[in-house]
Design a protein around this motif. Structure first.
Motif, PDB file in Angstrom:
ATOM      1  N   CYS A  40       0.824  -1.210   0.000  1.00  0.00           N
ATOM      2  CA  CYS A  40       0.000   0.000   0.000  1.00  0.00           C
ATOM      3  C   CYS A  40       0.858   1.261   0.000  1.00  0.00           C
ATOM      4  O   CYS A  40       0.388   2.328  -0.361  1.00  0.00           O
ATOM      5  N   ARG A  41       2.101   1.128   0.430  1.00  0.00           N
ATOM      6  CA  ARG A  41       3.003   2.286   0.393  1.00  0.00           C
ATOM      7  C   ARG A  41       3.644   2.446  -0.987  1.00  0.00           C
ATOM      8  O   ARG A  41       4.211   3.485  -1.281  1.00  0.00           O
ATOM      9  N   ASP A  42       3.555   1.388  -1.817  1.00  0.00           N
ATOM     10  CA  ASP A  42       4.155   1.460  -3.154  1.00  0.00           C
ATOM     11  C   ASP A  42       3.340   2.396  -4.035  1.00  0.00           C
ATOM     12  O   ASP A  42       2.156   2.179  -4.264  1.00  0.00           O
ATOM     13  N   TYR A  43       3.979   3.423  -4.511  1.00  0.00           N
ATOM     14  CA  TYR A  43       3.327   4.417  -5.345  1.00  0.00           C
ATOM     15  C   TYR A  43       4.298   4.751  -6.460  1.00  0.00           C
ATOM     16  O   TYR A  43       5.482   4.979  -6.222  1.00  0.00           O
ATOM     17  N   ASN A  44       3.821   4.736  -7.683  1.00  0.00           N
ATOM     18  CA  ASN A  44       4.671   5.038  -8.823  1.00  0.00           C
ATOM     19  C   ASN A  44       4.492   6.505  -9.207  1.00  0.00           C
ATOM     20  O   ASN A  44       3.482   6.866  -9.817  1.00  0.00           O
ATOM     21  N   PRO A  45       5.457   7.355  -8.867  1.00  0.00           N
ATOM     22  CA  PRO A  45       5.313   8.783  -9.175  1.00  0.00           C
ATOM     23  C   PRO A  45       5.361   9.078 -10.675  1.00  0.00           C
ATOM     24  O   PRO A  45       4.879  10.117 -11.108  1.00  0.00           O
ATOM     25  N   ASP A  46       5.902   8.141 -11.473  1.00  0.00           N
ATOM     26  CA  ASP A  46       5.976   8.374 -12.917  1.00  0.00           C
ATOM     27  C   ASP A  46       4.588   8.420 -13.552  1.00  0.00           C
ATOM     28  O   ASP A  46       4.347   9.197 -14.464  1.00  0.00           O
ATOM     29  N   GLY A  48       1.673   8.238 -11.403  1.00  0.00           N
ATOM     30  CA  GLY A  48       0.718   8.648 -10.386  1.00  0.00           C
ATOM     31  C   GLY A  48      -0.240   7.557  -9.962  1.00  0.00           C
ATOM     32  O   GLY A  48      -1.366   7.823  -9.582  1.00  0.00           O
ATOM     33  N   ARG A  49       0.219   6.313 -10.038  1.00  0.00           N
ATOM     34  CA  ARG A  49      -0.668   5.202  -9.689  1.00  0.00           C
ATOM     35  C   ARG A  49      -0.106   4.383  -8.533  1.00  0.00           C
ATOM     36  O   ARG A  49       1.092   4.189  -8.428  1.00  0.00           O
ATOM     37  N   TYR A  50      -1.026   3.877  -7.717  1.00  0.00           N
ATOM     38  CA  TYR A  50      -0.635   2.900  -6.714  1.00  0.00           C
ATOM     39  C   TYR A  50      -0.364   1.583  -7.434  1.00  0.00           C
ATOM     40  O   TYR A  50      -1.036   1.255  -8.408  1.00  0.00           O
ATOM     41  N   ILE A  51       0.606   0.849  -6.945  1.00  0.00           N
ATOM     42  CA  ILE A  51       0.939  -0.414  -7.591  1.00  0.00           C
ATOM     43  C   ILE A  51      -0.185  -1.434  -7.366  1.00  0.00           C
ATOM     44  O   ILE A  51      -0.576  -2.144  -8.270  1.00  0.00           O
ATOM     45  N   TYR A  52      -0.707  -1.497  -6.148  1.00  0.00           N
ATOM     46  CA  TYR A  52      -1.768  -2.454  -5.808  1.00  0.00           C
ATOM     47  C   TYR A  52      -2.921  -1.733  -5.117  1.00  0.00           C
ATOM     48  O   TYR A  52      -3.159  -1.933  -3.937  1.00  0.00           O
ATOM     49  N   PRO A  53      -3.665  -0.898  -5.833  1.00  0.00           N
ATOM     50  CA  PRO A  53      -4.700  -0.092  -5.178  1.00  0.00           C
ATOM     51  C   PRO A  53      -5.809  -0.919  -4.537  1.00  0.00           C
ATOM     52  O   PRO A  53      -6.349  -0.538  -3.514  1.00  0.00           O
ATOM     53  N   CYS A  54      -6.139  -2.071  -5.123  1.00  0.00           N
ATOM     54  CA  CYS A  54      -7.252  -2.853  -4.578  1.00  0.00           C
ATOM     55  C   CYS A  54      -6.940  -3.368  -3.177  1.00  0.00           C
ATOM     56  O   CYS A  54      -7.841  -3.526  -2.358  1.00  0.00           O
ATOM     57  N   LEU A  55      -5.669  -3.621  -2.877  1.00  0.00           N
ATOM     58  CA  LEU A  55      -5.287  -4.074  -1.539  1.00  0.00           C
ATOM     59  C   LEU A  55      -5.447  -2.970  -0.512  1.00  0.00           C
ATOM     60  O   LEU A  55      -5.585  -3.235   0.674  1.00  0.00           O
ATOM     61  N   CYS A  56      -5.391  -1.739  -0.980  1.00  0.00           N
ATOM     62  CA  CYS A  56      -5.331  -0.600  -0.072  1.00  0.00           C
ATOM     63  C   CYS A  56      -6.646   0.155   0.031  1.00  0.00           C
ATOM     64  O   CYS A  56      -6.725   1.177   0.701  1.00  0.00           O
ATOM     65  N   GLY A  57      -7.679  -0.327  -0.654  1.00  0.00           N
ATOM     66  CA  GLY A  57      -8.968   0.345  -0.598  1.00  0.00           C
ATOM     67  C   GLY A  57      -8.981   1.667  -1.348  1.00  0.00           C
ATOM     68  O   GLY A  57      -9.719   2.577  -0.977  1.00  0.00           O
ATOM     69  N   MET A  58      -8.175   1.768  -2.400  1.00  0.00           N
ATOM     70  CA  MET A  58      -8.108   3.004  -3.176  1.00  0.00           C
ATOM     71  C   MET A  58      -8.638   2.756  -4.590  1.00  0.00           C
ATOM     72  O   MET A  58      -8.543   1.652  -5.120  1.00  0.00           O
ATOM     73  N   LYS A  59      -9.198   3.795  -5.182  1.00  0.00           N
ATOM     74  CA  LYS A  59      -9.599   3.719  -6.585  1.00  0.00           C
ATOM     75  C   LYS A  59      -9.358   5.073  -7.234  1.00  0.00           C
ATOM     76  O   LYS A  59      -9.304   6.106  -6.561  1.00  0.00           O
ATOM     77  N   LEU A  60      -9.193   5.048  -8.534  1.00  0.00           N
ATOM     78  CA  LEU A  60      -8.921   6.263  -9.292  1.00  0.00           C
ATOM     79  C   LEU A  60     -10.241   6.848  -9.781  1.00  0.00           C
ATOM     80  O   LEU A  60     -11.036   6.178 -10.419  1.00  0.00           O
ATOM     81  N   GLU A  61     -10.483   8.122  -9.438  1.00  0.00           N
ATOM     82  CA  GLU A  61     -11.634   8.862  -9.957  1.00  0.00           C
ATOM     83  C   GLU A  61     -11.090  10.082 -10.668  1.00  0.00           C
ATOM     84  O   GLU A  61     -10.601  11.009 -10.025  1.00  0.00           O
ATOM     85  N   GLY A  62     -11.171  10.045 -11.987  1.00  0.00           N
ATOM     86  CA  GLY A  62     -10.543  11.113 -12.770  1.00  0.00           C
ATOM     87  C   GLY A  62      -9.041  11.028 -12.600  1.00  0.00           C
ATOM     88  O   GLY A  62      -8.432  10.023 -12.902  1.00  0.00           O
ATOM     89  N   ASP A  63      -8.440  12.097 -12.091  1.00  0.00           N
ATOM     90  CA  ASP A  63      -6.992  12.124 -11.851  1.00  0.00           C
ATOM     91  C   ASP A  63      -6.649  11.960 -10.377  1.00  0.00           C
ATOM     92  O   ASP A  63      -5.500  12.152  -9.999  1.00  0.00           O
TER      93      ASP A  63
END
Length: 109
Positions: A40-46, A48-63
């Motif tokens: 959940c701490r893995d974030y790709n700044p290139d 702007g996406r989480y590597i495993y968002p589903c594990l962390c309860g995150m989803k992308l809405e727009g940007d």
């Protein structure tokens, strides 16, 4: 990675673990919880996406990344650990100081 996710989902979906967790099983769950938290701490700044968002309860809405406010596999595993007398950290500790241990009077619950 797939092994960890599958194990997490297996443990999280079996309510029989509540109240019946051996110390060895608890240590295995703690390892899975820590692994999930590291993902959940893995974030790709290139991109702007989480590597495993589903594990962390995150989803992308727009940007923007937003919290889904849905329980995650990690939430279920932590609940099982708490139900079996395991706590993460003691009162007054900073986050980086916290470790999993059998709960005592000064444990955070």
């Amino acid at each position: 990675m797939k092994k960890i996710i599958c194990a997490a989902l297996l443990f999280a979906s079996v309510p029989a673990f509540a109240g019946e967790l051996s110390d060895k099983d608890a240590q295995n769950l703690i390892e899975i919880v820590q692994e999930i938290r590291s993902y959940c701490r893995d974030y790709n700044p290139d991109n702007g996406r989480y590597i495993y968002p589903c594990l962390c309860g995150m989803k992308l809405e727009g940007d923007e990344w937003v919290d889904t406010h849905k329980p995650t596999a990690n939430d279920y595993l932590v609940k099982i650990l708490h139900q079996n007398g395991w706590c993460h950290g003691k009162k007054g500790q900073a986050e980086y100081q916290k470790t999993w241990h059998k709960c005592t009077n000064d444990s955070e619950r």
